[in-house]
Scaffold this motif. Sequence first.
Motif, PDB file in Angstrom:
ATOM      1  N   GLN A  50       0.837  -1.201   0.000  1.00  0.00           N
ATOM      2  CA  GLN A  50       0.000   0.000   0.000  1.00  0.00           C
ATOM      3  C   GLN A  50       0.872   1.252   0.000  1.00  0.00           C
ATOM      4  OE1 GLN A  50      -2.223  -0.960   3.559  1.00  0.00           O
ATOM      5  NE2 GLN A  50      -4.003  -1.679   2.397  1.00  0.00           N
ATOM      6  N   ASP A  51       1.980   1.216   0.750  1.00  0.00           N
ATOM      7  CA  ASP A  51       2.874   2.370   0.864  1.00  0.00           C
ATOM      8  C   ASP A  51       3.942   2.407  -0.238  1.00  0.00           C
ATOM      9  OD1 ASP A  51       1.397   2.952   3.114  1.00  0.00           O
ATOM     10  OD2 ASP A  51       2.985   2.436   4.544  1.00  0.00           O
ATOM     11  N   GLY A  52       4.055   1.340  -1.022  1.00  0.00           N
ATOM     12  CA  GLY A  52       5.027   1.292  -2.113  1.00  0.00           C
ATOM     13  C   GLY A  52       6.475   1.287  -1.654  1.00  0.00           C
ATOM     14  N   LEU A  53       6.745   0.658  -0.501  1.00  0.00           N
ATOM     15  CA  LEU A  53       8.101   0.662   0.058  1.00  0.00           C
ATOM     16  C   LEU A  53       8.960  -0.445  -0.559  1.00  0.00           C
ATOM     17  CD1 LEU A  53       7.243   1.325   3.801  1.00  0.00           C
ATOM     18  CD2 LEU A  53       7.932   2.965   2.032  1.00  0.00           C
ATOM     19  N   LEU A  54      10.229  -0.134  -0.777  1.00  0.00           N
ATOM     20  CA  LEU A  54      11.163  -1.092  -1.352  1.00  0.00           C
ATOM     21  C   LEU A  54      11.374  -2.247  -0.390  1.00  0.00           C
ATOM     22  CD1 LEU A  54      13.107  -1.741  -3.724  1.00  0.00           C
ATOM     23  CD2 LEU A  54      14.876  -0.496  -2.455  1.00  0.00           C
ATOM     24  N   HIS A  55      11.195  -3.462  -0.904  1.00  0.00           N
ATOM     25  CA  HIS A  55      11.377  -4.652  -0.084  1.00  0.00           C
ATOM     26  C   HIS A  55      12.030  -5.763  -0.893  1.00  0.00           C
ATOM     27  CE1 HIS A  55       7.337  -4.933  -1.884  1.00  0.00           C
ATOM     28  NE2 HIS A  55       7.521  -6.254  -1.891  1.00  0.00           N
ATOM     29  N   ARG A  56      12.564  -6.724  -0.173  1.00  0.00           N
ATOM     30  CA  ARG A  56      13.310  -7.835  -0.762  1.00  0.00           C
ATOM     31  C   ARG A  56      12.343  -8.874  -1.325  1.00  0.00           C
ATOM     32  NH1 ARG A  56      17.468  -9.788   3.383  1.00  0.00           N
ATOM     33  NH2 ARG A  56      18.639  -7.968   2.666  1.00  0.00           N
ATOM     34  N   ALA A  57      12.682  -9.369  -2.498  1.00  0.00           N
ATOM     35  CA  ALA A  57      11.874 -10.397  -3.150  1.00  0.00           C
ATOM     36  C   ALA A  57      12.803 -11.318  -3.932  1.00  0.00           C
ATOM     37  CB  ALA A  57      10.858  -9.744  -4.093  1.00  0.00           C
ATOM     38  N   PHE A  58      12.226 -12.369  -4.490  1.00  0.00           N
ATOM     39  CA  PHE A  58      12.988 -13.245  -5.372  1.00  0.00           C
ATOM     40  C   PHE A  58      12.085 -13.751  -6.483  1.00  0.00           C
ATOM     41  CE2 PHE A  58      11.636 -15.754  -1.701  1.00  0.00           C
ATOM     42  CZ  PHE A  58      10.814 -16.683  -2.317  1.00  0.00           C
ATOM     43  N   SER A  59      12.714 -14.097  -7.582  1.00  0.00           N
ATOM     44  CA  SER A  59      12.048 -14.731  -8.714  1.00  0.00           C
ATOM     45  C   SER A  59      12.889 -15.928  -9.124  1.00  0.00           C
ATOM     46  CB  SER A  59      11.927 -13.766  -9.896  1.00  0.00           C
ATOM     47  OG  SER A  59      11.013 -12.731  -9.607  1.00  0.00           O
ATOM     48  N   VAL A  60      12.241 -17.081  -9.265  1.00  0.00           N
ATOM     49  CA  VAL A  60      12.911 -18.302  -9.684  1.00  0.00           C
ATOM     50  C   VAL A  60      12.384 -18.669 -11.069  1.00  0.00           C
ATOM     51  CG1 VAL A  60      13.352 -20.736  -9.169  1.00  0.00           C
ATOM     52  CG2 VAL A  60      13.067 -19.088  -7.288  1.00  0.00           C
ATOM     53  N   VAL A  61      13.318 -18.966 -11.969  1.00  0.00           N
ATOM     54  CA  VAL A  61      12.970 -19.403 -13.320  1.00  0.00           C
ATOM     55  C   VAL A  61      13.528 -20.814 -13.497  1.00  0.00           C
ATOM     56  CG1 VAL A  61      13.258 -18.962 -15.785  1.00  0.00           C
ATOM     57  CG2 VAL A  61      13.010 -17.042 -14.191  1.00  0.00           C
ATOM     58  N   ILE A  62      12.645 -21.743 -13.836  1.00  0.00           N
ATOM     59  CA  ILE A  62      13.035 -23.139 -14.002  1.00  0.00           C
ATOM     60  C   ILE A  62      12.858 -23.547 -15.462  1.00  0.00           C
ATOM     61  CG2 ILE A  62      12.458 -25.537 -13.385  1.00  0.00           C
ATOM     62  CD1 ILE A  62      13.785 -23.982 -11.087  1.00  0.00           C
ATOM     63  N   PHE A  63      13.868 -24.238 -15.982  1.00  0.00           N
ATOM     64  CA  PHE A  63      13.831 -24.810 -17.322  1.00  0.00           C
ATOM     65  C   PHE A  63      13.879 -26.331 -17.216  1.00  0.00           C
ATOM     66  CE2 PHE A  63      15.788 -20.649 -18.017  1.00  0.00           C
ATOM     67  CZ  PHE A  63      15.101 -20.188 -19.122  1.00  0.00           C
ATOM     68  N   ASN A  64      13.305 -27.005 -18.202  1.00  0.00           N
ATOM     69  CA  ASN A  64      13.501 -28.448 -18.298  1.00  0.00           C
ATOM     70  C   ASN A  64      14.662 -28.712 -19.256  1.00  0.00           C
ATOM     71  OD1 ASN A  64      12.423 -28.232 -20.929  1.00  0.00           O
ATOM     72  ND2 ASN A  64      10.435 -29.071 -20.340  1.00  0.00           N
ATOM     73  N   GLU A 112       3.965  -2.295  -6.276  1.00  0.00           N
ATOM     74  CA  GLU A 112       5.026  -3.294  -6.143  1.00  0.00           C
ATOM     75  C   GLU A 112       6.348  -2.566  -6.334  1.00  0.00           C
ATOM     76  OE1 GLU A 112       5.552  -6.127  -4.751  1.00  0.00           O
ATOM     77  OE2 GLU A 112       4.822  -7.577  -6.206  1.00  0.00           O
ATOM     78  N   HIS A 113       7.178  -2.560  -5.294  1.00  0.00           N
ATOM     79  CA  HIS A 113       8.484  -1.904  -5.340  1.00  0.00           C
ATOM     80  C   HIS A 113       9.468  -2.887  -4.716  1.00  0.00           C
ATOM     81  CE1 HIS A 113      11.039   1.923  -4.337  1.00  0.00           C
ATOM     82  NE2 HIS A 113      11.532   1.226  -5.340  1.00  0.00           N
ATOM     83  N   GLU A 114      10.160  -3.609  -5.576  1.00  0.00           N
ATOM     84  CA  GLU A 114      10.956  -4.722  -5.089  1.00  0.00           C
ATOM     85  C   GLU A 114      12.402  -4.677  -5.565  1.00  0.00           C
ATOM     86  OE1 GLU A 114       7.631  -8.153  -4.382  1.00  0.00           O
ATOM     87  OE2 GLU A 114       8.830  -8.310  -6.207  1.00  0.00           O
ATOM     88  N   LEU A 115      13.271  -5.140  -4.678  1.00  0.00           N
ATOM     89  CA  LEU A 115      14.623  -5.498  -5.043  1.00  0.00           C
ATOM     90  C   LEU A 115      14.544  -7.015  -5.228  1.00  0.00           C
ATOM     91  CD1 LEU A 115      17.912  -4.235  -3.586  1.00  0.00           C
ATOM     92  CD2 LEU A 115      17.623  -6.617  -4.239  1.00  0.00           C
ATOM     93  N   ASP A 116      14.518  -7.426  -6.481  1.00  0.00           N
ATOM     94  CA  ASP A 116      14.217  -8.805  -6.856  1.00  0.00           C
ATOM     95  C   ASP A 116      15.503  -9.573  -7.149  1.00  0.00           C
ATOM     96  OD1 ASP A 116      12.787 -11.053  -7.565  1.00  0.00           O
ATOM     97  OD2 ASP A 116      11.821 -10.159  -9.306  1.00  0.00           O
ATOM     98  N   HIS A 117      15.727 -10.649  -6.384  1.00  0.00           N
ATOM     99  CA  HIS A 117      16.878 -11.533  -6.583  1.00  0.00           C
ATOM    100  C   HIS A 117      16.447 -12.638  -7.548  1.00  0.00           C
ATOM    101  CE1 HIS A 117      19.382  -9.946  -3.248  1.00  0.00           C
ATOM    102  NE2 HIS A 117      18.201  -9.569  -2.809  1.00  0.00           N
ATOM    103  N   LEU A 118      17.208 -12.835  -8.603  1.00  0.00           N
ATOM    104  CA  LEU A 118      16.838 -13.752  -9.675  1.00  0.00           C
ATOM    105  C   LEU A 118      17.658 -15.039  -9.598  1.00  0.00           C
ATOM    106  CD1 LEU A 118      15.159 -14.150 -12.259  1.00  0.00           C
ATOM    107  CD2 LEU A 118      16.935 -12.892 -13.501  1.00  0.00           C
ATOM    108  N   PHE A 119      16.943 -16.179  -9.632  1.00  0.00           N
ATOM    109  CA  PHE A 119      17.558 -17.507  -9.583  1.00  0.00           C
ATOM    110  C   PHE A 119      17.084 -18.322 -10.772  1.00  0.00           C
ATOM    111  CE2 PHE A 119      17.402 -16.115  -5.194  1.00  0.00           C
ATOM    112  CZ  PHE A 119      18.623 -16.518  -4.671  1.00  0.00           C
TER     113      PHE A 119
END
Length: 177
Positions: free
Chosen positions: A29-43, A114-121
């Motif tokens: 709601q406040d749009g504050l920067l927070h930690r997140a992650f995104s995982v991408v999986i391949f076969n 959504e205001h994220e510092l997104d770690h990508l795996f």
Amino acid sequence: MEETGTKEVVLVDENDRVLGTMEKLKAHQDGLLHRAFSVVIFNDKNEMLIHKRASDKYHCGGLWTNTCCSHPRLEETVKEGALRRMNEEMGFTTSIHYIGQFIYKTAFENGLTEHELDHLFVGRFNGEPKPNPEEVEDFRYVTIDELKADIEKHPENYTVWFKEIVDKYLTELLAYG
């Protein structure tokens, strides 16, 4: 509907230094920067596993996105959070490799930001996921060409962060494995 995982997010600065925690909905709601992650999986055919978010998610419900995306808890590493949520959301675990991080910010029509510092795996998995229906409405493996063509034709069907991942990080993701 409430996400079955994290109830609080870790607030961070642009250098990923912890500033504290906040209830997840309030941070959005406040749009504050927070930690997140995104995982991408391949076969092994280099098809990407994507999923459709449950329609009643607090934002981006019914949109297609990467294999797993969420927020780590304060007491766990980002990678531990990614592995935990991959099992909770998609019903499997596999080894994952860190690619990097990026920051994005986008406002939604429902008033959330959504205001994220997104770690990508990235990782590999050839089995059949067993997704949690509270989190995942549908899933499929898709070729990169099919995915890029569909995003170009129907961008409104995909989450903002996933489109950024496909646009800016696909080469690094594909280089893994």
